[in-house]
Design an enzyme around this catalytic site. Structure first.
Site, mmCIF file in Angstrom:
data_model
loop_
_atom_site.group_PDB
_atom_site.id
_atom_site.type_symbol
_atom_site.label_atom_id
_atom_site.label_comp_id
_atom_site.label_asym_id
_atom_site.label_seq_id
_atom_site.Cartn_x
_atom_site.Cartn_y
_atom_site.Cartn_z
ATOM 1 C CB VAL A 195 -0.986 0.146 1.289
ATOM 2 C CG1 VAL A 195 -1.902 -1.114 1.134
ATOM 3 C CG2 VAL A 195 -0.192 0.103 2.465
ATOM 4 C CB SER A 196 1.491 4.168 -1.481
ATOM 5 O OG SER A 196 0.369 4.260 -2.442
ATOM 6 C CB THR A 197 0.559 8.220 1.543
ATOM 7 O OG1 THR A 197 1.558 7.799 2.425
ATOM 8 C CG2 THR A 197 -0.175 9.511 2.080
#
Length: 534
Positions: free
Chosen positions: A10-12
């Protein structure tokens, strides 16, 4: 059962748009592994919070390392954008670069997303490219919306997220999204600008602050580059801009920061109160511009770099040029910052390099010395080869006898077919390994005998070296030093040359060695086995 790995990311940006969580990705990937009949150890479940545009991210590196070490036979990704999201149009092809690295190691790639085919076919590559392009477009749209919001906030006099909150001399106000002056640090900032206008050197300022025990922003020591960045930053005069720099990704997938054109900067009014006046800032820039600039020349190439060691403390010596004129090798442990833990003095580089290379050249041009060393080395190797060969032959004979016994037991009906198949397979694997090792020993023995009978060829090679020695380039000399595994050890009273040389140790005396001196000279000294350095 095949051993597999699971990769989830995941990422921001994903979290901001309600992306699939790590837990969901892992859970569905585990179901996929069960469907495929794969065993996934706990340590092979890789999760990370990182941007999909970075192909050098830690989690992906770990997955590729598992593939390279042949620890896994397959890996499961949730969707294509979990593996890679192109940052720029035209980068979509790079997803194949990553997939190829898994394929080269025989690792099968599977997807939780049923729309992505894991099989090879005439259109599979095209579909993969299109999926990668779609993931890239989605990422670029997210970035466009995020940047648009940041620009609007900057125009309103509020700091966008991730725009220089941490800066020496200020604290960040999370409520107003602005900076406020940290008076304890601001006094140091004012002092730095005063010193700059008075003509103090950047290095002198760093030494003064460190000597006074004043800590830098990170709590550590001050470095000249840190001070230069402060006294050239207009933010201390109350000028704040958004968009001065931009992070870009190069063709190798590595990101770096570059400055944008001034026309793209957005001023953030009232975000940063001034610590100094604009006149003071301009005066500091004029003082910096008026100082004598260092003229950079081509860096000196140090022939012995990586091969030269301190005989006092064992640390590698470093090459340096003082005043763009005097080249030396020195031990960093003799520096003040490292506590003067070594007494090694400075060693003049040109003279030492010339003597070392002359000695190496003399050896490379002398076939008798080389042949003598080869015979000595090979005479030491032959007994070991004989011993190893004897053990392997005995092991091979023992394995053949075990196989015969198994056949007899099977004929008598004392073991079943499954047992004999498993045991003979094990014996064959061991027998093949023993035969391969015996073949390697045979080749080594032939090589040794061939070298010992190659005096004419070695003599011819030495004559060729002799004819071209003076014309060798720097890189060719370095290759020669590497080939003979050169080691140069510098002691207070001598220099020793070690390596795969016909001389087990060569010594050059130092005539003016001092415990804390600036430099040392050399004179010829005797060398083991009767050689001397002229």
């Amino acid at each position: 059962m095949n051993t597999g790995a699971i990769y989830a990311r995941v990422s921001t940006e994903d979290q901001a748009t309600g992306g699939t969580s790590l837990g969901t990705q892992v859970q569905k990937a585990m179901l996929k592994a069960q469907e495929l009949g794969w065993n996934v150890p706990e340590g092979y479940i890789i999760t990370e919070d990182h941007s999909g545009k970075d192909l050098h991210r830690p989690g992906l590196k770990k997955a590729l390392e598992l593939a390279r070490s042949r620890s896994i036979t397959g890996i499961i990704f949730f969707t294509l954008d979990r593996l890679y999201r192109p940052d720029q149009p035209g980068d979509e092809w790079r997803v194949f670069e990553v997939l190829q690295r898994f394929q080269d190691q025989g690792v099968k790639v599977e997807w939780v997303d049923a729309s992505i085919s894991s099989r090879e076919g005439p259109f599979s590559g095209v579909m993969m490219y299109l999926d990668s392009w779609r993931a890239g477009e989605e990422r670029r749209k997210i970035i466009e919306r995020t940047v648009r919001g940041k620009k609007a906030r900057a125009s309103e006099g509020r700091m966008p997220q991730g725009t220089g909150k941490g800066i020496f001399g200020y604290d960040y106000d999370v409520i107003t999204k602005t900076r406020r002056i940290n008076e304890a640090q601001a006094s140091t900032v004012r002092q730095l600008f005063d010193w700059t206008t008075q003509g103090y050197s950047i290095h002198g300022m760093a030494k003064k602050l460190n000597g006074d025990g004043i800590q830098a922003f990170s709590g550590g020591r001050w470095h000249p580059l840190t001070i230069r960045r402060i006294v050239t930053n207009s933010v201390y005069a109350g000028q704040s801009f958004y968009g001065r720099t931009q992070r870009v990704v190069d063709k190798d997938g590595k990101s770096h920061v570059r400055e944008t054109p001034r026309s793209q900067w957005i001023e953030m009014p009232g975000v940063t109160p001034a610590i100094i006046t604009d006149d003071k800032f301009q005066a500091a820039q004029a003082a910096l511009g008026g100082t004598k600039r260092r003229v950079f020349s081509e860096p000196r190439k140090n022939l012995l770099s990586g091969y030269i060691h301190c005989g006092v403390c064992g640390h590698r010596l470093t090459g340096s040029v003082l005043k763009q004129k005097y080249a030396y090798y020195y031990c960093r442990n003799n520096w003040e910052r490292y506590g003067h833990t070594c007494s090694q003095g400075y060693v003049k580089a040109p003279e030492l390099e010339a003597r070392i290379w002359q000695t190496v050249g003399d050896i490379l041009q002398n076939p008798d010395l080389i042949l003598s060393e080869m015979r000595r080395s090979h005479n030491q190797s032959l007994p070991h080869l004989d011993e190893t060969e004897s053990k392997l032959k005995k092991e091979s004979a023992s394995l053949a006898e075990q196989e015969k016994r198994l056949v007899r037991l099977y004929a008598l009906g004392e073991v079943n077919e499954m047992f004999i198949l498993q045991e003979t397979r094990t014996l064959k694997t061991r027998q093949d390994a023993a035969q391969r090792h015996l073949e390697e020993i045979r080749k080594q023995r032939l090589q040794i005998m061939s070298l010992l009978d190659s005096q004419a060829r070695i003599t011819e090679a030495c004559q060729l070296v002799s004819a071209n020695l003076a014309r060798l380039t720097f890189d060719q000399k370095r290759l020669a030093l590497e080939a003979i595994k050169t080691e140069v050890w510098v002691y207070p009273d001598r220099v020793e040359l070690r390596g795969k040389l016909p001389t087990s140790s060569l010594t050059i005396a130092r005539t003016s060695a001092s415990q804390h001196g600036r430099s040392c000279q050399f004179q010829p000294a005797s060398v083991h086995r009767g050689m001397r350095v002229r």
